[in-house]
Design an enzyme around this catalytic site. Structure first.
Site, PDB file in Angstrom:
ATOM      1  N   GLY A  11      17.500 -20.276 -33.860  1.00  0.00           N
ATOM      2  CA  GLY A  11      17.830 -19.150 -33.010  1.00  0.00           C
ATOM      3  C   GLY A  11      19.261 -19.118 -32.524  1.00  0.00           C
ATOM      4  N   ARG A  33      14.077 -31.246 -32.173  1.00  0.00           N
ATOM      5  CA  ARG A  33      13.806 -31.350 -33.616  1.00  0.00           C
ATOM      6  C   ARG A  33      15.127 -31.532 -34.347  1.00  0.00           C
ATOM      7  NH1 ARG A  33      10.995 -25.723 -34.518  1.00  0.00           N
ATOM      8  NH2 ARG A  33      12.923 -25.184 -33.446  1.00  0.00           N
ATOM      9  N   ASN A  77      21.859 -23.680 -23.877  1.00  0.00           N
ATOM     10  CA  ASN A  77      21.072 -22.668 -24.577  1.00  0.00           C
ATOM     11  C   ASN A  77      19.579 -22.976 -24.580  1.00  0.00           C
ATOM     12  OD1 ASN A  77      20.454 -20.567 -26.802  1.00  0.00           O
ATOM     13  ND2 ASN A  77      19.884 -22.504 -27.754  1.00  0.00           N
ATOM     14  N   TYR A 143       9.419 -16.703 -16.031  1.00  0.00           N
ATOM     15  CA  TYR A 143      10.534 -16.677 -16.985  1.00  0.00           C
ATOM     16  C   TYR A 143      11.719 -15.921 -16.392  1.00  0.00           C
ATOM     17  CZ  TYR A 143      13.496 -15.581 -20.936  1.00  0.00           C
ATOM     18  OH  TYR A 143      14.594 -15.446 -21.749  1.00  0.00           O
ATOM     19  N   LYS A 147      15.640 -17.261 -15.256  1.00  0.00           N
ATOM     20  CA  LYS A 147      16.897 -16.684 -15.720  1.00  0.00           C
ATOM     21  C   LYS A 147      17.712 -16.120 -14.557  1.00  0.00           C
ATOM     22  CE  LYS A 147      16.476 -17.906 -19.929  1.00  0.00           C
ATOM     23  NZ  LYS A 147      17.392 -18.934 -20.479  1.00  0.00           N
ATOM     24  N   LEU A 175      16.806  -7.715 -25.653  1.00  0.00           N
ATOM     25  CA  LEU A 175      15.862  -7.922 -26.755  1.00  0.00           C
ATOM     26  C   LEU A 175      16.578  -8.467 -27.987  1.00  0.00           C
ATOM     27  CD1 LEU A 175      12.895  -7.430 -27.717  1.00  0.00           C
ATOM     28  CD2 LEU A 175      13.708  -5.216 -28.583  1.00  0.00           C
ATOM     29  N   GLY A 177      15.944 -10.491 -31.804  1.00  0.00           N
ATOM     30  CA  GLY A 177      15.056 -10.966 -32.855  1.00  0.00           C
ATOM     31  C   GLY A 177      15.707 -12.089 -33.641  1.00  0.00           C
ATOM     32  N   THR A 179      14.655 -15.086 -33.925  1.00  0.00           N
ATOM     33  CA  THR A 179      14.490 -16.378 -33.260  1.00  0.00           C
ATOM     34  C   THR A 179      12.996 -16.708 -33.171  1.00  0.00           C
ATOM     35  OG1 THR A 179      14.175 -15.641 -30.970  1.00  0.00           O
ATOM     36  CG2 THR A 179      16.447 -15.695 -31.803  1.00  0.00           C
ATOM     37  N   PHE A 181      11.590 -17.133 -30.280  1.00  0.00           N
ATOM     38  CA  PHE A 181      11.298 -16.858 -28.876  1.00  0.00           C
ATOM     39  C   PHE A 181       9.889 -16.304 -28.659  1.00  0.00           C
ATOM     40  CE2 PHE A 181      11.295 -13.963 -25.229  1.00  0.00           C
ATOM     41  CZ  PHE A 181      11.777 -14.774 -24.219  1.00  0.00           C
TER      42      PHE A 181
END
Length: 244
Positions: A11, A33, A77, A143, A147, A175, A177, A179, A181
């Site tokens: 992402g 990871r 991040n 969430y 933020k 919005l 995309g 990723t 998420f």
């Protein structure tokens, strides 16, 4: 330039690490990871790290290889959303995970790297926030609150760092995309996640990476406090009224 990016395995994080490395920066790519981190190129130092683990963060930063040790730019991040249930039905474990990653992870990495920046009289902390920190939506509860913390923490860091030469920016996408998420938010339900972006040209990780790269490359006397970006397809909803 030496850059430390958390959540760098996918992402936004992977795009940010790649963007800086492509310009010749030395990048520490940190993530839980590590299998995907080696794909980011030879200028990238892979680092297995769970930002929720305070001792692990301190140890990892204290033992960085010499070539990567004096970090110029920290990009906080790593973060996630879990669940979209209303607050009265939400899973407390999901709330804890968001608080631990989105708030404590940012605090731990910032606190570990900030003294070196202050000592050198230069540096930049870039926190990845979200428009969810400014504009509420049903199911955004904790969430969005995390933020909002990111936004306010960034502003308060600016006050603390006044006169040090260290800069702070909050980058707050809408919005986006491309990723993991929404897949993470919906516990791996890829079909439900795909529905979030159906028929919409959302922001891409590369768009966010470009914003991060831009603020980091402003002249040393310029601090960009906040960057808020949305896809053209997204704007502001009307206020809800419950009519009885």
């Amino acid at each position: 330039m030496k850059v430390f990016v958390t959540g760098a395995s996918a992402g936004f994080g992977a795009a940010i690490a790649s963007r800086f490395a492509a310009e010749g920066a030395q990048v520490v790519a940190a993530a839980r990871r590590t299998d995907k981190l080696t794909e980011l190129g030879e200028r990238v130092h892979p680092l297995e790290l769970d930002v929720r683990d305070r001792e692990a963060v301190q140890q990892a930063i204290a033992t960085l290889p010499e070539d990567f040790a004096e970090i110029d730019v920290l990009v906080n991040n790593a973060g996630l959303a879990k669940g979209l249930e209303p607050a009265a039905e939400a899973d407390l474990d999901d709330w804890d995970q968001m608080l631990d990653t989105n708030c404590r992870g940012v605090m731990y990495c910032t606190r570990a790297l900030l003294p070196g920046m202050v000592r050198r009289g230069r540096g930049h902390v870039i926190n990845i926030g979200s428009v969810a920190g400014s504009y509420p939506y049903p199911g955004g509860n904790v969430y969005g609150a995390t933020k909002a913390f990111t936004h306010q923490f960034s502003l308060n860091l600016r006050s603390d760092l006044h006169g040090t030469g260290v800069r702070v920016t909050s980058v707050e996408p809408g919005l986006a995309g491309g990723t993991e998420f929404s897949t993470v938010r919906f516990d791996g339900d890829s079909q439900r996640a795909a529905g979030v972006y159906e028929g919409v040209q959302a922001l891409l990780p590369e768009d966010v990476a470009e914003s991060v790269h831009w603020v980091a490359n402003q002249p040393a006397h310029v601090n960009v406090n906040v960057v808020e970006l949305m896809p053209v397809a997204q704007s502001f909803a009307a206020l809800s009224v419950d009519r009885r």
